[in-house]
Design an enzyme around this catalytic site. Structure first.
Site, PDB file in Angstrom:
ATOM      1  CE  LYS A 116      19.051 -34.274  42.819  1.00  8.74           C
ATOM      2  NZ  LYS A 116      17.656 -33.539  43.327  1.00  8.74           N
ATOM      3  CB  SER A 159      15.257 -37.105  44.852  1.00  8.15           C
ATOM      4  OG  SER A 159      16.137 -35.745  44.590  1.00  8.15           O
ATOM      5  CB  SER A 170      14.618 -33.998  46.288  1.00 10.34           C
ATOM      6  OG  SER A 170      13.137 -34.955  46.295  1.00 10.34           O
TER       7      SER A 170
END
Ligand code: GLN
Length: 522
Positions: A80, A155, A179
Site C-alpha cells: 500500500k 482505504s 481499511s
C-alpha cells in the site's frame, strides 16, 4: 493446475522449494498479469518491475546453489502506498506527496526484505487512508475485480484488488477503522488487522497513530498467518509495539487474558482433526446482537449467518452476546480519527516535502499561476503553508482536518475529544466483558457487498457507515480477520472474527478450520 500468479504463498513456496518453477518465473507471471488487467483494475500506482526481477534472480541463484528458501523468499508482494520502501515513490495517493521518494524502509519492509520477499510495487488507496471505497485517491479509482463497475472497498483498495485479481501473491495494507477487513470482504480475499502494537508502524505514513496497524491481504488464512509471523514484533523505532507470543505459546495460553483465572485452554488444531465436525469443539463463539442491524442488506446477513452456522457444525458453541456500547463506536471513531489525523497531517506544509506553491506542480492546473512572489498573496510563510495545503490535499483530508481541528479546539475539546476518549474506554470494556464468556466474536465485516462506483461519493455519511462493524476493533485495539464466506447478489461477503488482544492465534484457528470445510464443500 492454477497459473503461477494464482498460487497462495504456501503453494508458491512449495513450488520454489521443489524447483518446479523459479522466482523469476513467478514474478514474471505476476508482472504479466499486471500488464494484462491493471489498465482496468487500477490497483497499482508504481510497478517496480526491474527491482522485483533482480531480487527474484538473487533468490533463484541461492536456490540453485542448494539453499532451501524461507517461507516468503522469492514471493511477490504488493505494498500500500502509505508504507515506505526506500528509493521508491510514496504518495499516500495524495498530490501533496506526489514527488516524495522514501529515504528509508518501513520496519515491515525491512523484515520482508530480510525474508527475501520480491516487492512488485505500490498500490492505490484512498488519500492518506481516508475512505472506504478507493475513490478518494488523487490519482485513480481502483475497481473491484469481481465487477469493474463497483468499488473494491477502502482505504487499502489496490492492495485488496491486486490480490483478488491475482496481480500478486499477497499484499500489505493498513487498518485504522477497517481499511484491511472491509476491502478484503468486498474483494473476496482474506484480510487481517492485527492487535494494535503487534506490528511496527515505523515507516507507515501516520493517519491516526492510536488506531493505525499494518496487516496482510492473502488468498488463504494460512498465508495470513505466515505474513503476520514475519512482520510482527517489538520494534525500538515504535514505542507502542509489544512482544507477541510465539504461535506455540499462543495456542496454550488462556484465550481470554482478562478472565484472570489463570486457566489454560487447549483448542484442537484444525490439521490434527481433519476437515470434519468437532474441529472447533470447545471454542465459544459470541454473536453480538448489535451487529445485525436494521437496514443491513438481507442477503449479506443470510450469508454471514450461514457462515456462523458452519462454525457450529465444526463444533463451536454459538453464544448470543451483547456489546451495548458498540453502536457508539462509529461516532467515537469519527471524532478521534480526525483529531489524530489533523495533528499528523500538520507536517505537510509545503516546506519540508511534497507539493509546495514555491515549487509549482505541472499536474495542478491551478498551481500554474502562483502570486508573483510565489508566496500566496504576499502572506509570507503562513501563506505558503495555507496555499500549499489548499492545493495539495483532496476533499476528504480537508474535511477530516477541519473536523479534527474543531473537536480539539479550546472550548470544544472536552465536549468532543475527551468525551470520545471516555466512550472509547467503555467500548473496550464491552469487549473485555464479552471475552470472559467467549473466546472470539463473529460478525459481518460489512453491512453490504460492493456498491457502484460513484454511488456514495456525494454523501460522506453513507460512506462512513461502511465501517460500522469494523471500527470497534480499532477502538478496542483487538485483532480481527475477514474471510470470504459466500456471496450476496453475486458479490463476495466477508465473515469477521474478533479476538482478545494478541489473540491472533484464535483467529487463525477458527477461520483456518472454517476455510478448509468451505473450500472442500464448494
Ligand atoms: N474507512 C475508514 C476511514 O475512512 C477507515 C480507514 C482506514 O482504516 N484507514 O477512516
Amino acid at each position: 493446475m492454477p497459473k503461477l500468479n494464482e498460487l497462495t504463498i504456501a503453494q508458491a513456496h512449495e513450488g520454489l522449494k521443489k524447483k518446479e518453477f523459479s522466482s523469476q518465473e513467478l514474478t514474471k507471471a505476476c508482472v504479466d498479469r499486471i500488464y494484462e488487467v491493471d489498465e482496468k483494475v487500477n490497483a497499482f500506482l508504481t510497478v517496480t518491475e526491474k527491482e522485483a526481477l533482480a531480487q527474484a534472480n538473487v533468490v533463484d541463484k541461492k536456490i540453485k546453489a542448494g539453499v532451501v528458501p524461507g517461507l516468503l523468499e522469492g514471493i511477490p508482494v504488493a505494498i500500500k502506498d502509505v508504507i515506505l520502501v526506500k528509493g521508491v515513490k510514496c504518495t499516500a495517493s495524495s498530490k501533496i506527496l506526489e514527488n516524495y521518494i522514501a529515504t528509508y524502509d518501513a520496519t515491515v519492509i525491512k523484515k520482508l526484505k530480510q525474508a527475501g520477499a520480491v516487492i512488485l510495487g505500490k498500490t492505490n488507496n484512498d488519500e492518506f487512508a481516508m475512505g472506504s471505497s478507493g475513490e478518494n485517491s488523487a490519482y485513480k479509482i481502483t475497481r473491484n475485480p469481481h465487477d469493474l463497475d463497483r468499488v473494491p472497498g477502502g482505504s487499502s483498495a489496490g492492495s485488496a484488488a491486486s490480490v483478488a485479481a491475482h496481480e500478486c501473491i499477497y499484499s500489505l495494507g493498513s487498518d485504522t477503522g477497517g481499511s484491511i477487513r472491509q476491502p478484503a470482504a468486498l474483494c473476496g480475499v482474506v484480510g487481517l488487522k492485527p492487535t494494535y502494537g503487534s506490528v511496527s508502524r515505523y515507516g507507515l505514513i501516520a493517519m491516526s497513530s492510536g488506531l493505525d496497524v499494518i496487516g496482510p491481504f492473502t488468498k488463504s488464512v494460512e498465508d495470513a498467518r505466515i505474513v503476520f509471523e514475519a512482520i510482527k514484533g517489538k520494534d525500538p523505532m515504535d514505542a507502542t509495539t509489544v512482544e507477541c507470543p510465539s504461535p506455540d505459546l499462543a495456542s496454550a495460553r488462556s484465550p481470554s487474558p482478562t478472565r484472570g483465572e489463570g486457566e489454560s485452554r487447549q483448542f484442537p488444531s484444525p490439521q490434527g482433526r481433519g476437515q470434519g465436525e468437532g474441529t472447533l469443539r470447545g471454542m465459544r463463539v459470541g454473536v453480538p446482537k448489535e451487529y445485525f442491524i436494521d437496514g443491513m442488506d438481507n442477503e449479506t446477513e443470510k450469508t454471514v449467518r450461514q457462515g456462523i452456522a458452519q462454525l457450529e457444525k465444526l463444533g463451536a458453541e454459538i453464544i448470543e452476546i451483547s456489546l451495548p456500547y458498540s453502536p457508539y463506536a462509529l461516532a467515537v471513531y469519527y471524532v478521534l480519527q480526525p483529531a489524530e489525523a489533523s495533528a499528523n497531517l500538520a507536517r505537510f506544509d509545503g516546506i519540508r516535502y511534497g507539493h509546495s506553491v514555491l515549487r509549482p506542480s505541472p499536474d495542478l492546473a491551478f498551481a500554474q499561476s502562483p502570486s508573483p512572489s510565489g508566496r500566496g498573496e504576499g502572506e509570507g510563510l503562513y501563506g505558503v503553508y495555507a496555499k500549499s495545503r489548499a492545493e495539495g490535499f483532496g476533499d476528504e483530508p480537508k474535511r477530516r482536518i477541519m473536523i479534527g481541528t474543531y473537536v480539539l479546539s479550546a472550548g470544544y475539546a472536552d465536549a468532543y475529544y475527551k468525551k470520545a476518549q471516555a466512550v472509547r474506554t467503555l467500548v473496550k470494556r464491552d469487549f473485555d466483558d464479552a471475552f470472559t464468556k467467549v473466546d472470539c466474536i463473529a460478525t459481518p465485516t460489512s453491512p453490504t457487498p460492493a456498491w457502484l462506483i460513484g454511488e456514495r461519493m456525494t454523501d460522506p455519511l453513507s460512506m462512513y457507515l461502511a465501517d460500522i462493524f469494523t471500527v470497534s476493533a480499532n477502538i478496542a485495539g483487538i485483532p480481527g480477520i475477514s474471510v470470504p464466506c459466500g456471496k450476496a447478489h453475486g458479490l463476495p461477503v466477508g465473515l469477521q472474527i474478533l479476538a482478545p488482544q494478541l489473540g491472533e492465534d484464535i483467529l487463525f484457528r477458527v477461520t483456518g478450520a472454517y476455510e478448509m470445510t468451505v473450500s472442500h464443500n464448494s
